[in-house]
Design a protein around this motif. Structure first.
Motif, short mmCIF file in Angstrom:
data_model
loop_
_atom_site.label_atom_id
_atom_site.label_comp_id
_atom_site.label_asym_id
_atom_site.label_seq_id
_atom_site.Cartn_x
_atom_site.Cartn_y
_atom_site.Cartn_z
N PHE A 1 -5.02 4.63 8.62
CA PHE A 1 -5.01 4.37 7.18
C PHE A 1 -5.93 5.35 6.46
O PHE A 1 -5.59 5.90 5.40
CB PHE A 1 -5.46 2.94 6.92
CG PHE A 1 -5.65 2.60 5.47
CD1 PHE A 1 -4.55 2.47 4.63
CD2 PHE A 1 -6.91 2.42 4.93
CE1 PHE A 1 -4.72 2.16 3.28
CE2 PHE A 1 -7.09 2.13 3.60
CZ PHE A 1 -5.99 1.99 2.77
N TYR A 2 -7.09 5.59 7.04
CA TYR A 2 -8.07 6.52 6.47
C TYR A 2 -7.47 7.91 6.30
O TYR A 2 -7.57 8.53 5.24
CB TYR A 2 -9.29 6.57 7.38
CG TYR A 2 -10.36 7.55 6.98
CD1 TYR A 2 -11.31 7.21 6.02
CD2 TYR A 2 -10.43 8.81 7.57
CE1 TYR A 2 -12.30 8.10 5.65
CE2 TYR A 2 -11.43 9.70 7.22
CZ TYR A 2 -12.36 9.35 6.26
OH TYR A 2 -13.33 10.23 5.90
N VAL B 1 -4.60 7.98 3.65
CA VAL B 1 -5.15 8.02 2.29
C VAL B 1 -5.69 9.41 1.98
O VAL B 1 -5.50 9.93 0.88
CB VAL B 1 -6.27 6.96 2.13
CG1 VAL B 1 -7.04 7.19 0.84
CG2 VAL B 1 -5.68 5.56 2.15
N SER B 2 -6.36 10.01 2.95
CA SER B 2 -6.90 11.35 2.75
C SER B 2 -5.81 12.34 2.38
O SER B 2 -5.96 13.15 1.47
CB SER B 2 -7.61 11.83 4.03
OG SER B 2 -8.69 10.99 4.36
N VAL C 1 -4.44 11.54 -1.17
CA VAL C 1 -5.38 11.94 -2.21
C VAL C 1 -5.34 13.45 -2.42
O VAL C 1 -5.38 13.95 -3.54
CB VAL C 1 -6.81 11.47 -1.86
CG1 VAL C 1 -7.83 12.11 -2.78
CG2 VAL C 1 -6.90 9.95 -1.98
N THR D 1 -11.78 10.68 -6.51
CA THR D 1 -12.47 9.54 -5.93
C THR D 1 -13.94 9.64 -6.33
O THR D 1 -14.38 10.67 -6.84
CB THR D 1 -12.38 9.52 -4.39
OG1 THR D 1 -12.93 10.74 -3.87
CG2 THR D 1 -10.94 9.37 -3.93
N SER E 1 -10.84 4.65 -5.38
CA SER E 1 -11.72 4.29 -4.28
C SER E 1 -11.64 2.80 -3.96
O SER E 1 -11.65 2.39 -2.80
CB SER E 1 -13.17 4.68 -4.62
OG SER E 1 -13.28 6.08 -4.74
N VAL F 1 -8.65 1.98 -1.90
CA VAL F 1 -8.84 2.31 -0.48
C VAL F 1 -9.64 1.20 0.22
O VAL F 1 -9.32 0.79 1.33
CB VAL F 1 -9.55 3.67 -0.34
CG1 VAL F 1 -9.82 3.97 1.13
CG2 VAL F 1 -8.70 4.76 -0.95
N ALA G 1 -11.52 10.42 0.88
CA ALA G 1 -11.78 9.01 0.68
C ALA G 1 -13.25 8.80 0.44
O ALA G 1 -13.80 7.76 0.74
CB ALA G 1 -11.29 8.24 1.88
#
Length: 277
Positions: free
Chosen positions: A108-109, A112-113, A116, A123, A212, A215, A265
């Motif tokens: 997930f991290y 998202v990165s 973004v 963020t 943010s 996330v 993130a």
């Protein structure tokens, strides 16, 4: 028994109000428990990065103890007692969920990165980065803190106390969503404070904070789901700690090898600190 399979006798409004109240109480408790750290080194107030590692470590530890204290007071005041705490060694199935949680949160991290970066979304930094201040020794200290204080305290309050309280009025998955939303929203002061002067925050800073928070909400859904499926606090705690340690590990390596650090993130060195004033 799965709450979704039995009749719920609680009011959603009351349960949500109690959950929000517990989150606010947790934040208020941290304001009291962290006072000794500020007395130890007043530089924490004006220039956190210049404070001693001892003072910064004390601040982080005491901050998370505040969450644990708030949860403990609630259990005592409602006669739930420590038997209410679902802390036990996971079974083989439980450890599989831990692994799924670690892999899922890291995936997930990175997802998202990528999003973004592709969408050029802004963020904002969490205040915790002011206390880390690019100090590699402090980063190593933070890895220990996430295992022994951060993850256990946050999961105890937001999962074993708040999410479990919501089971009285919601299905388990609904409770996961509501608890995660509360978990994300209580980060607002920390993110806005990191954006600059609270009285002059503009639309760009508000949008960056919203990204943010989204996330943080997504990460919380993962850990809330783990708890809902296992009824074991150790499972989300272990996954949460490993995920945060992974993020700090990346930051340490970036500094060690002099890499440009542009963490899409950013502030998501996951939900480390809520309000540090």
């Amino acid at each position: 028994m799965d709450t979704s399979s039995r009749v719920r006798d609680g009011s959603p409004i009351v349960a949500t109000a109690v959950a929000i109240g517990l989150a606010i109480f947790g934040i208020a408790a941290t304001q009291l428990t962290t006072l000794p750290a500020f007395l130890l080194d007043p530089a924490l107030i004006t220039s956190p990065g210049d404070a001693s590692i001892t003072a910064r470590t004390a601040l982080m530890v005491l901050n998370f103890l505040g969450f644990a204290l708030a949860g403990g007071i609630y259990l005592a005041a409602t006669d739930r007692g420590w038997s209410y705490v679902d802390w036990r060694m996971p079974t083989g199935r439980g450890w599989i969920y831990v692994l799924v949680g670690i892999v899922g949160s890291i995936a997930f991290y990175f997802l998202v990165s990528i999003l973004v970066q592709l969408l050029s979304l802004p963020t904002t930094d969490n205040q915790v980065m002011e206390y880390v201040a690019g100090d590699q020794t402090m980063i190593l200290v933070m890895i220990l803190i996430v295992f022994f204080f951060n993850a256990p305290a946050e999961e105890f309050l937001f999962r074993n106390v708040i999410q479990k309280r919501l089971y009285d009025a919601f299905t388990r998955m609904q409770a996961v969503v509501v608890a995660s939303l509360i978990f994300a929203l209580v980060h607002i002061p920390a993110y806005l404070a990191a954006s600059g002067d609270l009285l002059s925050i503009g639309p760009d800073a508000l949008f960056a904070t919203t990204v943010s928070l989204a996330v943080v909400f997504g990460g919380s859904l993962i850990f809330g789901y783990l708890y809902a499926k296992t009824d074991n606090l150790v499972v989300p705690t272990a996954a949460h700690a490993a995920f945060n340690a992974f993020q700090f590990g990346l930051l340490y390596l970036a500094l060690e090898f002099g890499l440009e650090v542009e963490d899409p993130a950013q502030s998501v060195v996951a939900d480390l600190v809520f309000v540090l004033s």
